[in-house]
Design an enzyme around this catalytic site. Sequence first.
Site, short mmCIF file in Angstrom:
data_model
loop_
_atom_site.label_atom_id
_atom_site.label_comp_id
_atom_site.label_asym_id
_atom_site.label_seq_id
_atom_site.Cartn_x
_atom_site.Cartn_y
_atom_site.Cartn_z
N ASN A 171 0.83 -1.22 0.00
CA ASN A 171 0.00 0.00 0.00
C ASN A 171 0.86 1.25 0.00
O ASN A 171 0.53 2.24 -0.66
CB ASN A 171 -0.96 -0.02 1.19
N HIS A 206 0.46 -1.75 15.30
CA HIS A 206 0.68 -1.34 16.68
C HIS A 206 -0.47 -0.40 17.03
O HIS A 206 -0.68 0.59 16.32
CB HIS A 206 2.04 -0.62 16.82
N ASN A 266 -6.35 5.25 8.73
CA ASN A 266 -5.92 3.84 8.74
C ASN A 266 -6.67 3.07 7.66
O ASN A 266 -7.85 3.31 7.43
CB ASN A 266 -6.23 3.22 10.11
N HIS A 302 -8.06 -0.54 6.72
CA HIS A 302 -8.42 -1.79 7.40
C HIS A 302 -9.13 -2.73 6.42
O HIS A 302 -10.06 -2.29 5.73
CB HIS A 302 -9.30 -1.49 8.61
N ASP A 315 -9.81 0.30 14.96
CA ASP A 315 -10.55 0.19 13.69
C ASP A 315 -11.99 0.69 13.80
O ASP A 315 -12.90 0.14 13.17
CB ASP A 315 -10.53 -1.26 13.18
C1 GRF Z 1 -3.33 -4.56 4.42
O1 GRF Z 1 -4.20 -5.61 4.13
C2 GRF Z 1 -3.92 -3.64 5.45
O2 GRF Z 1 -5.30 -3.48 5.33
C3 GRF Z 1 -3.61 -4.39 6.71
O3 GRF Z 1 -2.30 -4.87 6.52
C4 GRF Z 1 -2.08 -5.07 5.12
C5 GRF Z 1 -0.84 -4.34 4.75
O4 GRF Z 1 -0.35 -4.71 3.48
N1 GRF Z 1 -3.81 -3.56 7.88
P1 GRF Z 1 0.94 -4.01 2.88
O5 GRF Z 1 2.04 -4.04 3.95
O6 GRF Z 1 0.57 -2.61 2.50
O7 GRF Z 1 1.32 -4.82 1.68
#
Ligand code: GRF
Length: 202
Positions: A16, A97, A113, A115, A155
């Site tokens: 991401n 965390h 965030n 999620h 969340d």
């Molecule tokens: C994602 O699925 C996010 O929603 C979750 O952890 C994952 C992170 O993926 N909290 P990356 O490290 O961005 O590949």
Amino acid sequence: MAKKQLVVLISGYGSNLQAIIDACQAGDLPAQVVAVFSNRKSAYGLERARRHGIPAEYFPLKPYRNMGRSREEYDADLATRVAAYEPDLIVLAGWMHVLSSAFIHPFRGQIINLHPALPRTFPGTDAIRHAYEAFQRGEIRHTGCMVHYVVEEVDAGEPIAQAVVPIYPGDSLADLEARMHETEHQLLIQAIRRLVEGQEIS
Ligand code: GRF
């Protein structure tokens, strides 16, 4: 429009984070990632940041624990380090965390965030697996992901954007995870764009 400054917090693979960096570089987001923080040394996202010349800081909780210092002290020091980059928006993208108000308070309304579940469903870790198992038990027909403001409750902050992710009979957990991540990469960029182009953050 002046580019907004993003600080991204990660703990792992950083796909991401990569989506954000790519969108900034492609001109799809009027923003730039000014720093990346990880609480895990092995997080591949740190490597991604460095490759793009973005300051990448490993900031672990363990030394605090070893010295008998509290989670709140860690969070407060993390806040100080993050503040040094003068972020307009702080993006938690796979950050594992739970942050206390020692971090949240100074940036309230500026922390978001990602999620991998819909609002009010499957908070906390392993959300994709929990949804997958709920589907197998016939309890849900689809899952989804969301980007939300960070509050002290895990969340649970106000959603900014959400997207449905279908689950199909015959899906393996890995199939669902792959579909989830593809949707997340798009949703996160949409949500950040909305915030950096809108009035919601200063
Ligand atoms: C994602 O699925 C996010 O929603 C979750 O952890 C994952 C992170 O993926 N909290 P990356 O490290 O961005 O590949």
